[in-house]
Design a protein around this motif. Structure first.
Motif, PDB file in Angstrom:
ATOM      1  N   SER A   6     -35.375  29.455  35.442  1.00  0.00           N
ATOM      2  CA  SER A   6     -36.610  29.765  36.151  1.00  0.00           C
ATOM      3  C   SER A   6     -36.444  31.016  36.999  1.00  0.00           C
ATOM      4  CB  SER A   6     -37.059  28.583  37.009  1.00  0.00           C
ATOM      5  OG  SER A   6     -36.211  28.430  38.118  1.00  0.00           O
ATOM      6  N   LYS A  10     -38.808  34.202  36.723  1.00  0.00           N
ATOM      7  CA  LYS A  10     -39.441  34.797  37.896  1.00  0.00           C
ATOM      8  C   LYS A  10     -39.284  36.307  37.890  1.00  0.00           C
ATOM      9  CE  LYS A  10     -39.230  31.158  41.329  1.00  0.00           C
ATOM     10  NZ  LYS A  10     -38.436  30.627  42.439  1.00  0.00           N
ATOM     11  N   PHE A 350     -46.554  30.509  33.063  1.00  0.00           N
ATOM     12  CA  PHE A 350     -45.760  30.790  34.271  1.00  0.00           C
ATOM     13  C   PHE A 350     -46.640  31.390  35.352  1.00  0.00           C
ATOM     14  CE2 PHE A 350     -42.900  31.465  30.571  1.00  0.00           C
ATOM     15  CZ  PHE A 350     -42.212  30.274  30.704  1.00  0.00           C
TER      16      PHE A 350
END
Lengths: 367, 313
Positions: A6, A10, A350
Motif C-alpha cells: 500500500s 500511495k 485507490f
C-alpha cells in the motif's frame, strides 16, 4: 507485506510520480507485448529493439532523421493538446496538415520576385490559414449545430487526402511529368537547414517556440483560462461569463493552425514537393502523442520524440531483422490503452490516495 | 448526363449498391444497440478492420468462407468484451478507448498480414461467400436480382433492420436498453442490471461491426489490404446519428452512402475526363453535406458518453 504494497501504491498515486510512472509503464507494456509478437517470428526481441534504438539514435544521421519525424508529430500533438484542453476533440489533424501542405505547396512552387524570407513566410502563412479554416468548419458545426466534431473532423480528413490527390493530378501536377507530383518547391520558399550535413530544418526550432506559446497561452493568459474552463466544465464556464461558443471556435481554429505546421514544414523543409498520401496516420498518432504527453505541451514534446524514434527506428528494424514497421502501431495503441486503464484502476480502487487529475478525458462530453 | 442516367438505371449498379451498403448497415445496426445504452462506439472502425482481416485469414487457411465468418464473430466478441471492460467497468473515456483500439486494429492487422503472408506482389485470395438465391423471390423481375441473390451477410444486414426495430420498441429487452441509455440510475432502481445490459449491447455491436468487416473481404473482394475499411466505421457511426438512432433511419442513411460508393466506382470505371479523386471524395462529402443540411438536432440518448457509477447515490 500488505503495508509495503500500500505504501508503493500511495507513491504511485501521487500526482508527480504518477505523471512519470504511468506513461513509462504503458510504454513498457506495449514494448513487452510487441516483443512476444517479434519472438513468435523467430527474431530475438532484444536484438530487434537494439536495431530499433540504433536506427533512431545510433548516429548523427539517424538522430537527425528521428528529429525530422519528431517535428510533425510534435505539431499535431500540440494541436490535439490545445483542442482537448478546450473540450473539443480534434481528430482532424491529418486533414488539416494535408490542406496546409497543399496551399503551402501552391505558394511555394512559383518563383516569386520577392525576398526569400517573405516567400517562405507567405507559404507558411497560406498553410496556416488553410489548416485553421479546415478546423474551423467542424468547430463551427459543433458550436452552432451540436454536430459531433469527432465525426466531422474524420470525414474531412478523407476529403483533404483526396483533395491533395486531386491537386497533384491536375492543377498542381509537374508539367511534362506523368507521375502524380507537384513541381519542386523553389529555393526561396524552403525552410533553411539548421544543422549542416543533415536535413534538419528550421521547423525543428519552430516546434519549441510553439510549444512554449501553447504553454504560455494556456496557463498565463485570460484566453487560456477561458479555454481550460470550457474544457473542464462547459456549463460552469458559461455560468461564469465565458462565451463558450466563441472560445470553442477559436480553440479549434488555433488547433488547426498548429496542425498545419506539420504539413507545411514537411513540404517546405523535407520533401520539397507534394505527393499523394505523403503522410499517413498522423491524425491518430497525434492523439496518442497528446494523451501520452499528459495533455501538456512539454509532455507532448517528449512523447513526440519517443514516437519519432519509434517510427524512424522501425524502418531499420524492418530492414535488418525483418520485423514489420506496423508493429509500432501496436506499441502505441497498447501504451495508450494501458495508460488509460492504469489511471482508471487507480482512480476507482485507490481513491483514498489518489490526488490530481481525473481519468484522462473524462471531462470531454460529446454534445 | 445520359451516361449518369445509364449507370443509375443499370441492374448491376443496384446490386452493387446493396452490396456496398451491407458493411455499413451491419456496423450501423450494431452501433444502434451500443448507442441506445448510452455508450459511444467509435471503435467500429477497429472492429470492422479486425473482422475483415480475421475472416479473410481464417477463410484463407481453412479454405472455407463460413469459417471466416465464424472467426469474425468470435474476434468481434472478444474485442467487444475489451471495449466494454474499458468503457463500462473501468469507466474510461469512450472516445480515447476507441482511438486506442483503432490504432491497435490498424497495427495488428497490418503486422500479422505481413508475418503470415509475407510481402508478396501477388494478392492472396480467400474463398468467398457463395450467393444464395432465395427460391421463388429471386424470380421477381429486377427486385429478384437486386435483393434476393446475395450472400448470407447481405441478408443478415437487411433482416437486422426490422428485427432491431421490433426488439428495441416492442420488447421488454428493448425497453430495458432504452431505459439504460436515458436514465441509468432510474433503470438501476427498477432492478435492471445496467452493467449487464451495456456489456451485452456493446458486444453485440462489435460482433455486427466485425461481420460488416467480413462482408468486405469474404463477402466481397476476397483479399485484404492495410486499412481497407477506409473510414467506413466512422461513416456507419454517422449513419446512426442521422438515422436518429433508429434502424430504419440507419438503413436509409447507409443506402445513401452505399449507393454513392457504387456510383463513384462506376464513374471511375467510365474513364471520364475527370480526376477519379473527385469520385473517391464523393461519399465523404455526401455524408458531410447530409450531416449538415438534412438533419436537425438528432436526439441523443441522454446518458451517452457518461459512464455509470453504481456506488454514487
Amino acid at each position: 507485506m500488505a503495508e509495503k504494497l500500500s505504501a508503493w501504491i500511495k507513491v504511485f498515486c501521487r500526482e508527480g510520480w504518477s505523471a512519470i510512472l504511468t506513461p513509462l509503464l504503458g510504454i513498457l507494456f506495449g514494448l513487452a507485448v510487441a516483443a512476444v509478437i517479434i519472438a513468435q517470428q523467430g527474431v530475438n526481441p532484444l536484438e530487434a529493439y537494439r536495431e530499433l534504438f540504433l536506427g533512431s539514435f545510433g548516429s548523427l544521421d539517424s538522430l537527425s532523421f528521428t528529429l525530422l519525424r519528431f517535428v510533425p508529430l510534435a505539431f499535431t500533438g500540440l494541436a490535439v493538446t490545445l483542442a482537448y484542453r478546450g473540450g473539443v476533440f480534434n481528430i482532424g489533424a491529418e486533414g488539416q496538415l494535408y490542406v496546409a501542405a497543399l496551399t503551402s505547396t501552391w505558394i511555394g512552387v512559383y518563383p516569386l520576385d520577392i525576398p526569400a524570407v517573405i516567400h517562405l513566410l507567405l507559404a507558411l502563412l497560406a498553410g496556416t490559414v488553410a489548416g485553421a479554416l479546415w478546423a474551423f468548419i467542424p468547430g463551427y458545426l459543433k458550436a452552432t449545430r451540436g454536430i459531433n466534431e469527432i465525426l466531422t473532423t474524420i470525414l474531412m480528413n478523407y476529403v483533404a487526402i483526396y483533395l491533395v490527390g486531386l491537386a497533384v493530378n491536375t492543377f498542381l501536377m509537374e508539367p511534362g511529368q506523368t507521375a502524380p507530383q507537384s513541381p519542386p518547391i523553389v529555393q526561396s520558399a524552403r525552410l533553411p537547414i539548421i544543422l549542416p550535413g543533415t536535413f534538419l530544418h528550421a521547423g525543428f526550432l519552430m516546434v519549441f517556440v510553439f510549444a512554449w506559446l501553447v504553454y504560455w497561452v494556456l496557463w498565463h493568459t485570460t484566453w487560456g483560462f477561458e479555454i481550460r474552463s470550457v474544457g473542464a466544465n462547459r456549463d460552469a464556464a458559461r455560468y461564469g461569463g465565458v462565451e463558450v461558443k466563441r472560445v470553442m471556435l477559436l480553440t479549434m481554429a488555433a488547433s488547426g493552425a498548429l496542425a498545419s505546421f506539420a504539413g507545411s514544414s514537411e513540404i517546405l523543409g523535407v520533401q520539397h514537393r507534394l505527393l499523394e498520401n505523403f503522410m499517413v496516420g498522423y491524425g491518430y498518432d497525434a492523439i496518442a502523442v497528446a494523451l501520452l504527453g499528459g495533455l501538456h505541451p512539454f509532455g507532448t514534446l517528449l512523447t513526440a520524440l519517443f514516437f519519432g524514434a519509434l517510427r524512424n527506428g522501425a524502418n531499420s528494424m524492418q530492414i535488418s531483422v525483418g520485423v514489420p514497421v506496423a508493429i509500432v502501431y501496436i506499441i502505441q495503441a497498447l501504451a495508450v490503452l494501458s495508460i488509460i486503464g492504469i489511471v482508471a484502476v487507480r482512480q476507482i480502487y485507490f481513491r483514498r490516495w489518489f490526488k490530481g487529475g481525473k481519468v484522462i478525458g473524462s471531462h470531454i462530453s460529446n454534445n | 448526363m445520359a451516361a449518369i442516367l445509364a449507370i443509375i438505371s443499370s441492374l448491376d449498379f443496384l446490386v452493387a449498391g446493396i452490396r456496398m451498403t451491407t458493411p455499413l448497415l451491419l456496423a450501423a445496426i450494431g452501433d444502434i444497440f451500443s448507442e441506445r445504452t448510452g455508450v459511444l462506439n467509435i471503435a467500429l472502425e477497429a472492429m470492422m478492420l479486425i473482422g475483415a482481416f480475421g475472416s479473410f485469414i481464417f477463410a484463407y487457411y481453412s479454405g472455407n468462407a463460413y469459417v471466416g465468418v465464424l472467426a469474425a464473430i468470435l474476434l468481434g466478441g472478444v474485442m467487444g468484451l475489451v471495449h466494454a471492460f474499458f468503457t463500462v467497468t473501468l469507466r474510461c473515456d469512450q472516445v480515447v478507448t476507441a482511438v486506442g483500439e483503432n490504432i491497435f486494429a490498424l497495427g495488428v492487422t497490418s503486422t500479422l498480414y505481413r508475418i503470415l503472408l509475407g510481402a508478396t506482389p501477388l494478392q492472396p485470395e480467400s474463398p468467398g461467400l457463395p450467393q444464395l438465391a432465395i427460391p421463388v423471390l429471386d424470380q421477381i423481375p429486377v427486385l429478384g436480382t437486386v435483393l434476393f441473390k446475395h450472400n448470407i451477410l447481405v441478408y443478415l444486414g437487411l433482416l437486422m433492420v426490422p428485427l432491431t426495430y421490433a426488439v428495441l420498441f416492442h420488447t421488454t429487452w428493448g425497453l430495458k436498453i432504452r431505459a439504460v441509455g436515458e436514465h441509468p440510475q432510474a433503470a438501476d432502481t427498477l432492478g435492471i442490471n445496467v452493467y449487464l445490459v451495456r456489456y451485452a449491447c456493446i458486444i453485440l455491436s462489435c460482433v455486427l461491426a466485425s461481420l460488416g468487416g467480413a462482408s468486405l473481404t469474404v463477402g466481397g473482394l476476397r483479399y485484404f489490404m492495410d486499412n481497407m475499411t477506409a473510414g467506413r466505421g466512422f461513416i456507419a457511426f454517422a449513419a446512426v446519428i442521422f438515422g436518429r438512432y433508429n434502424p430504419w433511419g440507419a438503413l436509409i442513411a447507409t443506402l445513401l452512402f452505399g449507393f454513392t460508393d457504387a456510383f463513384q466506382l462506376r464513374m471511375q470505371a467510365m474513364g471520364l475526363d475527370l480526376p477519379y479523386h473527385l469520385f473517391l471524395m464523393l461519399p465523404y462529402v455526401v455524408t458531410l453535406v447530409v450531416l449538415v443540411f438534412m438533419i436537425g438536432r438528432s436526439v441523443v440518448p441522454r446518458s451517452q458518453g457518461i459512464p455509470y457509477v453504481r456506488e454514487e447515490r
